[in-house]
Design an enzyme around this catalytic site. Structure first.
Site, short mmCIF file in Angstrom:
data_model
loop_
_atom_site.label_atom_id
_atom_site.label_comp_id
_atom_site.label_asym_id
_atom_site.label_seq_id
_atom_site.Cartn_x
_atom_site.Cartn_y
_atom_site.Cartn_z
N HIS A 53 0.83 -1.20 0.00
CA HIS A 53 0.00 0.00 0.00
C HIS A 53 0.87 1.25 0.00
O HIS A 53 2.07 1.19 0.22
CB HIS A 53 -0.94 0.02 1.22
N ALA A 54 0.21 2.37 -0.24
CA ALA A 54 0.81 3.70 -0.07
C ALA A 54 -0.11 4.45 0.89
O ALA A 54 -1.26 4.07 1.10
CB ALA A 54 0.91 4.43 -1.40
#
Length: 141
Positions: A53-54
């Protein structure tokens, strides 16, 4: 700016002596933000991938305080792989950078320092969505 300039390796001072090792980590000092959240990942193995994820707002520093692991960092254009294998070494990950942690040794304890409290809404969990979002910001740089 190149990805490795954004995601700097941090080398903490080893302040130990004959009694043992001592590493000091301070928010706003050795860490480039005030620390709001601390968590750690352990009990994973070489087949597990974490992260994926970011974050829109959170910044992180990752430190393997025991064992080793790798982190793949990308901004959608460049990719950087960092092996975290020393308890006095960390990697800074600014907001809007994708991260995957993997290849954990059996004794790995990956400490994560975060600039924000947890908010699930700020996570981008689809890599395709992340690429669409970052392509939009590229044109404005």
């Amino acid at each position: 700016m190149k990805l490795q300039d954004k995601c700097k390796i941090i080398n903490f001072a080893d302040l130990g002596d004959e009694r043992g090792k001592l590493v000091v980590v301070e928010g706003g000092q050795t860490i480039p933000f005030d620390i709001k959240r601390v968590f750690y990942i352990y009990g994973s193995d070489a087949t597990v991938v974490r992260g994926e994820h970011a974050n829109r707002e959170s910044e992180f520093v990752l430190i393997n305080v025991a064992g080793k692991s790798k982190v793949r960092i990308t901004d959608g254009k460049e990719e950087l792989i960092v092996e975290l294998n020393k308890p006095m070494m960390g990697v800074y990950i600014p907001k809007m950078i994708w991260k995957d942690m993997y290849d954990f040794s059996a004794d790995s304890v990956l400490l994560v320092l975060a600039s924000t409290h947890y908010d699930g809404k700020e996570y981008i969990r689809s890599y395709d969505q992340y690429l669409q979002m970052t392509r939009g910001t590229e044109e404005n740089e």
